[in-house]
Enzyme design. Structure first.
Site, PDB file in Angstrom:
ATOM      1  N   ASP A   1      -0.042   5.038   0.814  1.00  0.00           N
ATOM      2  CA  ASP A   1      -0.212   6.057   1.862  1.00  0.00           C
ATOM      3  C   ASP A   1      -0.364   5.428   3.245  1.00  0.00           C
ATOM      4  OD1 ASP A   1      -0.155   7.930  -0.202  1.00  0.00           O
ATOM      5  OD2 ASP A   1      -2.330   7.817  -0.482  1.00  0.00           O
TER       6      ASP A   1
ATOM      7  N   ASP B   1       0.864  -1.169   0.000  1.00  0.00           N
ATOM      8  CA  ASP B   1       0.000   0.000   0.000  1.00  0.00           C
ATOM      9  C   ASP B   1       0.913   1.234   0.000  1.00  0.00           C
ATOM     10  OD1 ASP B   1      -2.334   1.679   0.569  1.00  0.00           O
ATOM     11  OD2 ASP B   1      -1.406   1.858   2.557  1.00  0.00           O
TER      12      ASP B   1
END
Ligand SMILES: [Zn+2]
Length: 511
Positions: A11, A9
């Protein structure tokens, strides 16, 4: 290597979370990110980023802004082999926005592999759920904004990104010892599910050995013949393994010892769960003259073991066994579960609901299971209910009109065929959930948190976990639920089951 790629991922995982960031100057990697990613690259793992960017749909930044931010991420953290971004807003029902599995499937495809050979690292439950629904492994690295329920529900949790990378590398790359390559006795004495989870390790041994004999317990006997690589099977109840053991009887133990001698094996590999001891059997193997004995043991084994292997707690049971097999000289590149299944029914695509469980604390209440069947029928799914010979009353009760009741009518091989023909299986943490994984059928796992989800979840198969992971029974290992009303599974809503089945049966929407 049992993984090909690591998906990350963006952020909150690779870089500090700046909500809806369109400014490359605001990109700040999390501490140690570059060095950790370089370790993965050096190990030969491919890297992908999978990221929800609903700010695009909401007009909070442009595609050019996003491209400049992502270029800055690569400038600071090195190259990624693929980027997959969902540009849609939440609530539009796209198949890519995490927790849907679309981004993970697409990234695996980009990298020339399958989700089952990928690990996802993310900071929220949506990352974990997307990975599991695609069939990938997952490690959660929580931030202060990660919810407690998401942390409790994750199969694996690390404090930092470098810690998560360390965990992935330990799981991916197992040290390999030297085996005899001769006649190997493999031992796994527990339930059918345990034996199925040991299947990949047994296959690894069979790949490097001239012959494999399996010693199993009576509760695992039904699936022993389904395991690829197993030659002869011998069955004994081991009183130091059984949950309701008979008293130790010297005639019985002497018979086991006498049965071991004429096998004339070159070595034995004794597989166990983390709370079981291989040492009583190791003593019998020693007395029977077995020249080399390998097992995992935290307890001091003296001269009972030639290879005393140790593994960290919390890794999947299948990988724990694979780790021992590799250390004993039998590495594997193919860690998924597998069985020889019986015939697949002519009409496939139904949903199987398996209401029973070998341990009561892990079973969903029958009333709830009946509601699941009704709700699935109401949503247009065809439903087949399965159960063992002692569960006929249960499956009859659970089968609403319109469902097919196969309770008590299948052998394990026939059940494997029925599961192989299913689009999805709804089951508790019990043998048939692992059998579903072995035939590659997605599982809605009604998982009571009495045992560790990361260790006992159906392995390397698309999966949705349901049930309350924070329930008071968590980690207690009890066989009967101590919490009034058995809320961890009673609270599962029929709508959640229909939603999970829908997620797992929508396979093409990301393309
Ligand atoms: Zn999307």
């Amino acid at each position: 290597m049992i993984f090909d790629a690591v998906l990350l991922d963006r952020d909150g995982t690779l870089i500090e979370d700046v909500p809806y960031n369109g400014d490359p100057d605001k990109v700040r990697p999390v501490p140690g990110a570059r060095a950790a990613l370089d370790r993965l690259r050096a190990a030969g793992l491919r890297l992908g980023v999978v990221s929800n960017q609903s700010g695009l749909a909401r007009g909070l930044f442009t595609e050019d802004d996003l491209a400049r931010v992502n270029a800055r991420v690569e400038e600071l953290l090195g190259p990624f082999d693929t980027w997959r971004v969902c540009p849609h807003d939440s609530g539009v029902g796209c198949g890519c926005r995490k927790p849907a599995p679309g981004l993970v499937r697409a990234a695996a495809d980009d990298l020339g592999t399958t989700p089952e050979r990928c690990v996802m690292i993310g900071d929220i439950g949506g990352d974990v759920d997307a990975a599991l629904a695609a069939g990938a492994s997952a490690v959660l690295v929580p931030t202060p904004s990660t919810r407690a329920e998401e942390v409790a529900g994750a199969p694996s949790v690390a404090d930092t990104l470098p810690d998560a990378v360390e965990l992935v590398l330990r799981r991916a790359d197992l040290p390999v010892g030297e085996g005899t390559g001769g006649h190997v006795l493999v031992v796994r004495s527990d339930s059918a599910g345990d034996l199925l989870l040991t299947g990949p390790a047994i296959r690894a041994v069979a790949h490097g050995a001239s012959r494999v004999t399996l010693l199993c317990g009576p509760r695992g006997r039904g699936v022993a013949d389904l395991l690829p690589g197993v030659g002869r099977v011998i069955t004994h109840e081991l009183p130091w393994i059984e949950p309701s053991p008979r008293p130790v009887d010297h005639v019985d133990i002497a018979r086991l010892g006498a049965d071991l001698v004429p096998l004339d094996v070159d070595e034995a590999v004794v597989f166990t769960s983390f709370h079981q001891s291989p040492l009583p059997l190791a003593l019998l193997l020693r007395l029977a003259g077995v020249p080399r004995v390998s097992a995992i043991s935290d307890d001091y084994p003296g001269s009972l073991l030639d290879l005393r292997h140790r593994v960290p707690t919390g890794i999947p049971e299948a990988e724990r066994a694979l780790s021992l097999a590799a250390a004993a000289g039998y590495p594997s590149d193919d860690p998924g579960l597998s069985v020889h299944s019986g015939p697949v029914p002519a009409e496939t695509g139904y949903v199987v609901v398996h209401p029973g469980a070998s341990v009561p604390a892990r079973a969903c209440p029958p009333r709830r299971c009946a509601e699941f069947v009704e709700a699935l029928l109401g949503a247009g799914f065809r439903v087949t209910v399965t159960g063992g010979p002692h569960e006929r009353d249960l499956t009859r009760y659970v089968s609403a009109p319109g469902a097919t009741d196969l309770g008590g009518r299948t052998t394990w091989a026939e059940l494997a065929g029925v599961l192989a023909g299913a689009a999805c299986v709804v089951a508790a943490n019990t043998g048939p959930a692992h059998l579903a994984a072995a035939v590659g059928t997605p599982v809605v796992s009604l998982f009571a948190p009495t045992v560790d989800f990361g260790q006992w979840a159906p392995y390397r198969v698309p999966l949705v976990r349901l049930g309350t992971a924070t329930s008071a029974c968590r980690g207690t290992r009890v066989t009967a639920c101590p919490v009034p009303g058995h809320p961890c599974l009673t609270d599962v809503e029929p709508g959640a089951v229909v939603g999970a089945v829908t997620t797992l049966t929508n396979t093409g929407r990301w393309r």
